[in-house]
Motif scaffolding. Structure first.
Motif, PDB file in Angstrom:
ATOM      1  N   SER A 118     105.175  -9.811  -3.611  1.00 61.33           N
ATOM      2  CA  SER A 118     106.703  -9.763  -3.235  1.00 61.33           C
ATOM      3  C   SER A 118     107.006  -8.540  -3.151  1.00 61.33           C
ATOM      4  O   SER A 118     107.729  -7.887  -2.397  1.00 61.33           O
ATOM      5  N   ASN A 119     107.107  -7.728  -4.342  1.00 62.03           N
ATOM      6  CA  ASN A 119     107.517  -6.619  -4.549  1.00 62.03           C
ATOM      7  C   ASN A 119     106.876  -5.445  -3.573  1.00 62.03           C
ATOM      8  O   ASN A 119     107.779  -4.506  -3.212  1.00 62.03           O
ATOM      9  N   PHE A 120     105.725  -5.546  -3.488  1.00 59.03           N
ATOM     10  CA  PHE A 120     105.089  -4.751  -2.484  1.00 59.03           C
ATOM     11  C   PHE A 120     105.699  -4.791  -1.014  1.00 59.03           C
ATOM     12  O   PHE A 120     105.633  -3.938  -0.282  1.00 59.03           O
ATOM     13  N   GLN A 121     105.721  -6.190  -0.663  1.00 57.47           N
ATOM     14  CA  GLN A 121     106.355  -6.417   0.729  1.00 57.47           C
ATOM     15  C   GLN A 121     107.827  -5.838   0.840  1.00 57.47           C
ATOM     16  O   GLN A 121     108.147  -5.033   1.926  1.00 57.47           O
ATOM     17  N   ILE A 122     108.497  -5.985  -0.042  1.00 61.80           N
ATOM     18  CA  ILE A 122     109.681  -5.105   0.134  1.00 61.80           C
ATOM     19  C   ILE A 122     109.894  -3.539  -0.115  1.00 61.80           C
ATOM     20  O   ILE A 122     110.291  -2.701   0.877  1.00 61.80           O
ATOM     21  N   TYR A 123     108.744  -3.058  -0.750  1.00 60.46           N
ATOM     22  CA  TYR A 123     108.165  -1.712  -0.917  1.00 60.46           C
ATOM     23  C   TYR A 123     107.804  -1.002   0.605  1.00 60.46           C
ATOM     24  O   TYR A 123     108.315  -0.217   1.051  1.00 60.46           O
ATOM     25  N   TYR A 124     107.004  -1.860   1.263  1.00 66.68           N
ATOM     26  CA  TYR A 124     106.429  -1.593   2.353  1.00 66.68           C
ATOM     27  C   TYR A 124     107.575  -1.518   3.378  1.00 66.68           C
ATOM     28  O   TYR A 124     107.655  -0.924   4.409  1.00 66.68           O
ATOM     29  N   GLN A 125     108.328  -2.427   3.521  1.00 72.25           N
ATOM     30  CA  GLN A 125     109.434  -2.465   4.411  1.00 72.25           C
ATOM     31  C   GLN A 125     110.522  -1.393   4.321  1.00 72.25           C
ATOM     32  O   GLN A 125     111.118  -1.073   5.075  1.00 72.25           O
ATOM     33  N   ASN A 126     110.741  -1.146   2.898  1.00 73.17           N
ATOM     34  CA  ASN A 126     111.494  -0.040   2.679  1.00 73.17           C
ATOM     35  C   ASN A 126     111.153   1.187   3.209  1.00 73.17           C
ATOM     36  O   ASN A 126     111.739   2.130   4.002  1.00 73.17           O
ATOM     37  N   LEU A 127     109.480   1.382   3.152  1.00 70.12           N
ATOM     38  CA  LEU A 127     109.153   2.693   3.436  1.00 70.12           C
ATOM     39  C   LEU A 127     109.085   2.566   5.251  1.00 70.12           C
ATOM     40  O   LEU A 127     109.142   3.864   5.758  1.00 70.12           O
ATOM     41  N   ARG A 128     109.104   1.525   5.608  1.00 73.28           N
ATOM     42  CA  ARG A 128     109.156   1.696   7.288  1.00 73.28           C
ATOM     43  C   ARG A 128     110.350   1.988   7.610  1.00 73.28           C
ATOM     44  O   ARG A 128     110.464   2.752   8.399  1.00 73.28           O
ATOM     45  N   GLY A 129     111.491   1.460   6.788  1.00 80.65           N
ATOM     46  CA  GLY A 129     112.797   1.945   7.370  1.00 80.65           C
ATOM     47  C   GLY A 129     113.036   3.252   6.842  1.00 80.65           C
ATOM     48  O   GLY A 129     113.651   4.297   8.099  1.00 80.65           O
ATOM     49  N   LEU A 130     112.569   3.980   5.918  1.00 80.63           N
ATOM     50  CA  LEU A 130     112.554   5.316   5.784  1.00 80.63           C
ATOM     51  C   LEU A 130     111.833   6.212   6.743  1.00 80.63           C
ATOM     52  O   LEU A 130     112.381   7.132   6.959  1.00 80.63           O
TER      53      LEU A 130
ATOM     54  N   ILE B 199     112.236 -12.036  -0.986  1.00 82.97           N
ATOM     55  CA  ILE B 199     113.274 -11.566  -1.467  1.00 82.97           C
ATOM     56  C   ILE B 199     113.637 -12.180  -2.673  1.00 82.97           C
ATOM     57  O   ILE B 199     114.086 -11.571  -3.852  1.00 82.97           O
ATOM     58  N   GLU B 200     113.221 -13.433  -2.767  1.00 83.06           N
ATOM     59  CA  GLU B 200     113.497 -14.038  -4.126  1.00 83.06           C
ATOM     60  C   GLU B 200     112.862 -13.645  -5.465  1.00 83.06           C
ATOM     61  O   GLU B 200     113.058 -13.827  -6.428  1.00 83.06           O
ATOM     62  N   ASN B 201     111.680 -13.128  -4.983  1.00 87.09           N
ATOM     63  CA  ASN B 201     110.666 -12.800  -6.205  1.00 87.09           C
ATOM     64  C   ASN B 201     110.659 -11.331  -6.446  1.00 87.09           C
ATOM     65  O   ASN B 201     109.752 -10.933  -7.173  1.00 87.09           O
ATOM     66  N   SER B 202     111.299 -10.627  -5.661  1.00 84.22           N
ATOM     67  CA  SER B 202     111.414  -9.039  -5.557  1.00 84.22           C
ATOM     68  C   SER B 202     112.283  -8.437  -6.624  1.00 84.22           C
ATOM     69  O   SER B 202     113.431  -9.279  -6.850  1.00 84.22           O
ATOM     70  N   LYS B 203     112.077  -7.417  -7.271  1.00 84.12           N
ATOM     71  CA  LYS B 203     113.017  -6.814  -8.368  1.00 84.12           C
ATOM     72  C   LYS B 203     113.325  -5.576  -7.828  1.00 84.12           C
ATOM     73  O   LYS B 203     113.920  -4.671  -8.402  1.00 84.12           O
ATOM     74  N   LEU B 204     112.845  -4.974  -6.674  1.00 85.08           N
ATOM     75  CA  LEU B 204     113.198  -3.806  -5.909  1.00 85.08           C
ATOM     76  C   LEU B 204     114.174  -3.731  -5.155  1.00 85.08           C
ATOM     77  O   LEU B 204     114.795  -4.638  -4.515  1.00 85.08           O
ATOM     78  N   LYS B 205     114.972  -2.736  -5.143  1.00 86.55           N
ATOM     79  CA  LYS B 205     116.274  -2.179  -4.458  1.00 86.55           C
ATOM     80  C   LYS B 205     115.749  -2.335  -2.950  1.00 86.55           C
ATOM     81  O   LYS B 205     114.864  -1.784  -2.465  1.00 86.55           O
TER      82      LYS B 205
ATOM     83  N   GLU C 261     117.735  10.840  -1.341  1.00 80.82           N
ATOM     84  CA  GLU C 261     117.987   9.283  -1.592  1.00 80.82           C
ATOM     85  C   GLU C 261     116.775   8.498  -1.017  1.00 80.82           C
ATOM     86  O   GLU C 261     116.451   7.671  -1.880  1.00 80.82           O
ATOM     87  N   ALA C 262     115.946   8.927  -0.135  1.00 80.59           N
ATOM     88  CA  ALA C 262     114.629   8.377   0.547  1.00 80.59           C
ATOM     89  C   ALA C 262     113.733   8.280  -0.537  1.00 80.59           C
ATOM     90  O   ALA C 262     113.044   7.289  -1.115  1.00 80.59           O
ATOM     91  N   VAL C 263     113.545   9.476  -1.140  1.00 82.46           N
ATOM     92  CA  VAL C 263     112.436   9.965  -2.060  1.00 82.46           C
ATOM     93  C   VAL C 263     112.857   9.292  -3.446  1.00 82.46           C
ATOM     94  O   VAL C 263     111.848   8.687  -4.103  1.00 82.46           O
ATOM     95  N   LEU C 264     113.850   9.269  -3.603  1.00 80.98           N
ATOM     96  CA  LEU C 264     114.333   8.746  -5.042  1.00 80.98           C
ATOM     97  C   LEU C 264     114.064   6.926  -4.955  1.00 80.98           C
ATOM     98  O   LEU C 264     113.612   6.542  -5.863  1.00 80.98           O
ATOM     99  N   LEU C 265     114.448   6.441  -3.913  1.00 78.75           N
ATOM    100  CA  LEU C 265     113.997   4.921  -3.689  1.00 78.75           C
ATOM    101  C   LEU C 265     112.601   4.722  -3.731  1.00 78.75           C
ATOM    102  O   LEU C 265     112.359   3.914  -4.374  1.00 78.75           O
ATOM    103  N   VAL C 266     111.781   5.709  -3.025  1.00 84.87           N
ATOM    104  CA  VAL C 266     110.336   5.505  -3.135  1.00 84.87           C
ATOM    105  C   VAL C 266     109.856   5.624  -4.731  1.00 84.87           C
ATOM    106  O   VAL C 266     109.095   4.850  -5.317  1.00 84.87           O
ATOM    107  N   SER C 267     110.383   6.774  -5.454  1.00 88.10           N
ATOM    108  CA  SER C 267     109.863   6.904  -6.721  1.00 88.10           C
ATOM    109  C   SER C 267     110.443   5.585  -7.763  1.00 88.10           C
ATOM    110  O   SER C 267     109.738   5.224  -8.536  1.00 88.10           O
ATOM    111  N   ASP C 268     111.547   5.121  -7.518  1.00 89.40           N
ATOM    112  CA  ASP C 268     112.233   4.132  -8.432  1.00 89.40           C
ATOM    113  C   ASP C 268     111.460   2.893  -8.034  1.00 89.40           C
ATOM    114  O   ASP C 268     111.157   2.255  -9.055  1.00 89.40           O
ATOM    115  N   SER C 269     111.089   2.521  -6.666  1.00 93.04           N
ATOM    116  CA  SER C 269     110.128   1.391  -6.517  1.00 93.04           C
ATOM    117  C   SER C 269     108.922   1.809  -7.098  1.00 93.04           C
ATOM    118  O   SER C 269     108.353   0.459  -7.754  1.00 93.04           O
TER     119      SER C 269
END
Length: 159
Positions: free
Chosen positions: A25-37, A86-92, A102-110
């Motif tokens: 779940s967290n990787f899926q959010i990470y993946y989608q964040n990366l697409r958006g970035l 979404i329910e199981n993710s801890k990522l922003k 801001e983008a690089v910080l999101l990736v690093s924090d994730s």
């Protein structure tokens, strides 16, 4: 103690499959964040970051498949709906981020959050001698630690 067809304890494997689904779940959010970035990055570092985010989302897509297949190998069912993710993710969730720092910080924090989940899985898989999961988590951790170091270097921060 009841064991499954892999010779691993059933109760612990079920718990491990649940942890892997959390990671999925967290990787899926990470993946989608990366697409958006990748799509939305702007500025003087566009060319470098656009390519880097594509590299990272392609890598995460491969990891997502590996995680889901490991859940299946352990006898579980991989989560596969956006609501589950979404329910199981801890990522922003990164929305409309176009600034480089801001983008690089999101990736690093994730990645830091993913490491926390992976280390829990690594410990649990080690406790039951689940070398398949253990090896996968070790590989993920080594690679992500290096990526965090590189991102921090890019931001000129100390770890």
């Amino acid at each position: 103690m009841k064991v499954n067809s892999l010779g691993l304890p059933v109760k612990e494997v079920d718990e491990l499959a649940n942890e892997l689904n959390t990671l999925l779940s967290n990787f899926q959010i990470y993946y989608q964040n990366l697409r958006g970035l990748h799509w939305n990055i702007r500025g003087k570092r566009f060319f470098d970051l656009h390519v880097k985010f594509e590299e990272l989302y392609n890598d995460s897509q491969l990891k997502i498949d590996l995680i889901a297949e490991r859940v299946l190998t352990l006898g579980g069912t991989p989560l596969h709906t956006f609501s589950d993710y979404i329910e199981n993710s801890k990522l922003k969730v990164g929305k409309n981020i176009s600034k480089d720092t801001e983008a690089v910080l999101l990736v690093s924090d994730s990645l830091v959050e993913l490491l926390k989940i992976e280390r829990v899985i690594l410990e649990k898989s080690g406790n039951i001698n689940d070398e398949g999961t253990n090896s996968m988590m070790s590989d993920f951790i080594v690679e992500q630690e290096k990526t965090i170091w590189m991102l921090k270097a890019w931001m000129e921060e100390e770890m």
